[in-house]
Each structure stands twice: as C-alpha cells, then as structure tokens.
Design a protein around this motif. Structure first.
Motif: not given
Length: 79
Positions: A28-33, A40-44, A67-73
């Motif tokens: 999959r394409e990586p998530l943009k910020s 999830f940004k705050a948790l990261g 979880l993917g959003q946290v890892l991307r952060t």
C-alpha cells in the motif's frame, strides 16, 4: 522384552511440501501526515517522547488501520 529401535516418520503429505501457497503481500502507499487522525498523532508523539526517556508505554488495543497510523507517526517523528 526386545524392542526394535525404529524411526517414526510422518507420511509425505503432512511434511512441508513445495506446493504450499504463500500469502500474497499487499503493498500500500504510505500515509501522508495530513491523513493521520489527531489522536493517533498525539499517541505517536507520546510514545516517541517516552522512548527517548527510556520509559515504558502502555499501548491500547486498536484496529490495524489505527495501529498503522500510530506507526506512520513514529516513522515521521524519526525522520
């Protein structure tokens, strides 16, 4: 009582075979910020801060997409 030492081997179909299918990996394409949700940004950021301080972090149960959003952060914080 005499026992004949024998090697017990499983029949061929139960042993790993060459015909075993491998699971296809979905690329999959990586998530943009800007696509990452604010919590999830705050948790990261919290996890990254605790990692720098060498503190343990409790990560709550979440779905795979969350979880993917946290890892991307975390990736973006490291970069």
């Amino acid at each position: 009582m005499n026992f004949d030492p024998q090697i017990i081997a499983s029949p061929a179909p139960f042993v790993k075979s060459e015909t075993a299918k491998k699971h296809p990996r979905l690329v999959r394409e990586p998530l943009k910020s800007q696509d990452i949700a604010v919590p999830f940004k705050a948790l990261g950021r919290h996890i990254a801060k605790c990692q720098r301080k060498r503190q343990s972090v409790r990560v709550p149960a979440m779905r795979g997409s969350e979880l993917g959003q946290v890892l991307r952060t975390l990736e973006l914080k490291r970069a």
